[in-house]
Motif scaffolding. Structure first.
Motif, PDB file in Angstrom:
ATOM      1  N   ILE A   1    -122.662  33.075   8.125  1.00  0.00           N
ATOM      2  CA  ILE A   1    -121.432  32.543   7.539  1.00  0.00           C
ATOM      3  C   ILE A   1    -121.590  32.618   6.025  1.00  0.00           C
ATOM      4  O   ILE A   1    -122.646  32.293   5.476  1.00  0.00           O
ATOM      5  N   ALA A   2    -120.558  33.092   5.348  1.00  0.00           N
ATOM      6  CA  ALA A   2    -120.596  33.257   3.903  1.00  0.00           C
ATOM      7  C   ALA A   2    -120.216  31.957   3.208  1.00  0.00           C
ATOM      8  O   ALA A   2    -119.624  31.061   3.823  1.00  0.00           O
ATOM      9  N   PRO A   3    -120.541  31.834   1.916  1.00  0.00           N
ATOM     10  CA  PRO A   3    -120.077  30.665   1.161  1.00  0.00           C
ATOM     11  C   PRO A   3    -118.556  30.595   1.194  1.00  0.00           C
ATOM     12  O   PRO A   3    -117.882  31.600   0.960  1.00  0.00           O
ATOM     13  N   GLN A   4    -118.010  29.432   1.513  1.00  0.00           N
ATOM     14  CA  GLN A   4    -116.556  29.308   1.605  1.00  0.00           C
ATOM     15  C   GLN A   4    -116.164  27.854   1.832  1.00  0.00           C
ATOM     16  O   GLN A   4    -116.984  27.033   2.221  1.00  0.00           O
ATOM     17  N   SER A   5    -114.887  27.596   1.589  1.00  0.00           N
ATOM     18  CA  SER A   5    -114.326  26.287   1.887  1.00  0.00           C
ATOM     19  C   SER A   5    -113.850  26.294   3.335  1.00  0.00           C
ATOM     20  O   SER A   5    -113.004  27.107   3.718  1.00  0.00           O
ATOM     21  N   LEU A   6    -114.400  25.412   4.143  1.00  0.00           N
ATOM     22  CA  LEU A   6    -114.021  25.380   5.557  1.00  0.00           C
ATOM     23  C   LEU A   6    -112.597  24.883   5.747  1.00  0.00           C
ATOM     24  O   LEU A   6    -111.969  25.164   6.773  1.00  0.00           O
ATOM     25  N   SER A   7    -112.077  24.169   4.763  1.00  0.00           N
ATOM     26  CA  SER A   7    -110.698  23.672   4.888  1.00  0.00           C
ATOM     27  C   SER A   7    -109.675  24.772   4.611  1.00  0.00           C
ATOM     28  O   SER A   7    -108.484  24.581   4.803  1.00  0.00           O
ATOM     29  N   GLN A   8    -110.133  25.949   4.175  1.00  0.00           N
ATOM     30  CA  GLN A   8    -109.223  27.053   3.885  1.00  0.00           C
ATOM     31  C   GLN A   8    -109.401  28.229   4.848  1.00  0.00           C
ATOM     32  O   GLN A   8    -108.909  29.322   4.611  1.00  0.00           O
ATOM     33  N   ASP A  44    -112.435  17.927   2.851  1.00  0.00           N
ATOM     34  CA  ASP A  44    -112.552  19.225   2.222  1.00  0.00           C
ATOM     35  C   ASP A  44    -114.032  19.550   2.088  1.00  0.00           C
ATOM     36  O   ASP A  44    -114.720  19.021   1.230  1.00  0.00           O
ATOM     37  N   VAL A  45    -114.515  20.420   2.954  1.00  0.00           N
ATOM     38  CA  VAL A  45    -115.938  20.750   3.005  1.00  0.00           C
ATOM     39  C   VAL A  45    -116.145  22.173   2.506  1.00  0.00           C
ATOM     40  O   VAL A  45    -115.414  23.087   2.887  1.00  0.00           O
TER      41      VAL A  45
END
Length: 257
Positions: free
Chosen positions: A144-151, A27-28
């Protein structure tokens, strides 16, 4: 739409500097936005550049230059290269194809009517804006915006999919209204014609859903594939933070598991 359809070469060395293991899940989260050009990397927070790296070897924090030794500059270079070897390809993958799908919707709808309904233009602008808020690329930059790459997969299969459905079905109503009089002047059953059009629009949305699900799966695999790369990047970032404590205020990569 034309903006997103501009293509640029993906970085061919994206996977060569780390051991990519597609099977490993992690979860990154990217906690800040990133803007990447050929010469500059910007770590962005609330629309402002907080950290800037020039030519992989020059560091600015809050606009102030940070003097680094030769060995310290090597750590900065590793951090910079790690960002360049992961983020641009993710942005490429996220934006490629989606704009083509939106253009296809426009062409299909235009083929059913003399002009494109205003509601379709408005709804597709919402779709494009939602995509560009997360991922954006131009002729000379990636964002790329701040976000969870796993989602990332949820973003495409839920948010983008829902907006596209609204665009297609909203424009269907406008088309039916605009073509009502034309149908009345032609031979054939009006209700059958409208039902046929509704079925065609349903087929379009189903095909779009398939495309989005494929896109989401590709991104999910890529995020997983980059797990080792991002772990390595997180370690390098920690080394850089030990050298330059001011970097801890803008911690970029967070590995949750």
């Amino acid at each position: 739409m034309a903006f997103l359809s501009r293509s640029i070469l993906a970085l061919s060395m994206a996977l060569l500097s780390c051991n990519a293991i597609a099977q490993k899940q992690c979860d990154v989260e990217l906690r800040h936005g990133l803007i990447i050009t050929d010469d500059v990397i910007r770590i962005v927070d609330k629309g402002q550049t907080r950290v800037q790296i020039n030519n992989n070897n020059q560091l600015f924090i809050r606009g102030y230059w940070v003097d680094l030794s030769t060995d310290e500059s090597k750590v900065l270079e590793q951090f910079s290269n790690g960002i360049r070897q992961t983020v641009p390809e993710l942005v490429d993958l996220a934006t490629d194809g989606v704009n083509l799908g939106l253009s296809a919707i426009e062409h299909v709808v235009e083929g059913m009517s003399d002009k494109e309904p205003e509601v379709l233009k408005t709804q597709l602008q919402y779709v494009e804006r939602a995509l560009m808020d997360k991922f954006k690329r131009g002729d000379d930059f990636f964002f790329i915006a701040p976000q969870s790459l796993s989602q990332i997969d949820d973003f495409f299969t839920k948010e983008i999919s829902q907006k596209i459905h609204s665009a297609v079905h909203g424009s269907l109503g406008a088309i039916l209204m605009s073509l009502g009089d034309a149908f009345k002047s032609r031979e054939g059953n009006i209700e059958d014609r409208m039902n046929d059009m509704g079925q065609r629009m349903d087929i379009i949305t189903k095909e779009i859903d398939k495309s989005l699900q494929k896109k989401a799966h590709q991104l999910e695999l890529k995020a997983s594939e980059y797990c080792e790369c991002l772990n390595s990047l997180d370690i390098t970032e920690s080394r850089l933070q030990a050298i330059v404590p001011g970097m801890t205020d803008f911690d970029l990569v967070q590995i949750k598991s």
